[in-house]
Design an enzyme around this catalytic site. Structure first.
Site, PDB file in Angstrom:
ATOM      1  CB  CYS A  36      -7.021  41.663   6.557  1.00 27.63           C
ATOM      2  SG  CYS A  36      -7.026  43.391   7.062  1.00 27.63           S
ATOM      3  CB  CYS A  62      -5.675  42.462  11.238  1.00 20.39           C
ATOM      4  SG  CYS A  62      -7.031  41.574  10.429  1.00 20.39           S
ATOM      5  CB  CYS A 111     -11.012  43.454   7.861  1.00 22.90           C
ATOM      6  SG  CYS A 111     -10.264  42.185   8.906  1.00 22.90           S
ATOM      7  CG  HIS A 141     -12.617  50.807   2.891  1.00 18.44           C
ATOM      8  ND1 HIS A 141     -13.987  50.814   2.758  1.00 18.44           N
ATOM      9  CD2 HIS A 141     -12.121  50.982   1.645  1.00 18.44           C
ATOM     10  CE1 HIS A 141     -14.293  50.990   1.471  1.00 18.44           C
ATOM     11  NE2 HIS A 141     -13.174  51.095   0.786  1.00 18.44           N
ATOM     12  CG  HIS A 170     -17.990  49.897  -1.864  1.00 19.28           C
ATOM     13  ND1 HIS A 170     -16.842  50.621  -2.075  1.00 19.28           N
ATOM     14  CD2 HIS A 170     -18.732  50.607  -0.967  1.00 19.28           C
ATOM     15  CE1 HIS A 170     -16.889  51.730  -1.343  1.00 19.28           C
ATOM     16  NE2 HIS A 170     -18.015  51.751  -0.658  1.00 19.28           N
ATOM     17  CB  CYS A 207     -15.791  45.600  -6.062  1.00 21.87           C
ATOM     18  SG  CYS A 207     -14.869  46.670  -7.116  1.00 21.87           S
TER      19      CYS A 207
HETATM   20 FE    FE Z   1      -8.134  43.176   9.104  1.00 21.72          FE
END
Ligand code: FE
Length: 133
Positions: free
Chosen positions: A47, A50, A96, A102, A105, A119
């Protein structure tokens, strides 16, 4: 797992404007433009907000949709799925699980055995080269 909670102002300090738009405002990058769309190195995609490890190159597959596509997350607990009825479509949003950012999808037209196509926006990811994962 401890969730990461930050104010909008704190996220704006950490993220680039385009990362902020996608991760915190549920934006979508322009298809075929993302840095990981055609990226094929072996490693792990974390991510961008984070750092939680989310996807592996092992599950990445060539999709013509214009965004990096994965048949599964590294582990189901890394992502949360939320119904998204925006833009007149019913889709499953992928978020996440640690920071709520975000990612993209998930659709049911992926390859076997999962049949899933996650995706995901390149801007929501950070790639790290790893030999085995
Ligand atoms: Fe995250």
């Amino acid at each position: 797992m401890a969730k990461i909670v930050k104010s909008d102002a704190q996220w704006r300090k950490i993220l680039t404007p385009s990362q902020y738009h996608i991760l915190r405002e549920k934006g979508t990058e322009i298809p075929f433009t993302g840095k990981y769309y055609l990226h094929g190195e072996k490693g792990v995609y974390s991510c961008a907000a984070c750092g939680q490890e989310l996807f592996s190159s092992e599950q990445k597959f060539g999709s013509s949709c214009g965004w990096p596509s994965f048949s599964a997350a590294l582990d189901a607990k890394k992502v949360e799925l939320h119904e998204d009825a925006s833009n007149g479509l019913l889709r499953m949003e992928v978020v996440c699980s640690k920071c709520g950012g975000h990612l993209g999808h998930v659709f049911d037209d992926g390859p076997r055995p999962t049949g899933k196509r996650f995706c995901i926006n390149s801007e929501s990811l950070k790639f790290e080269k790893k030999e085995k994962k």
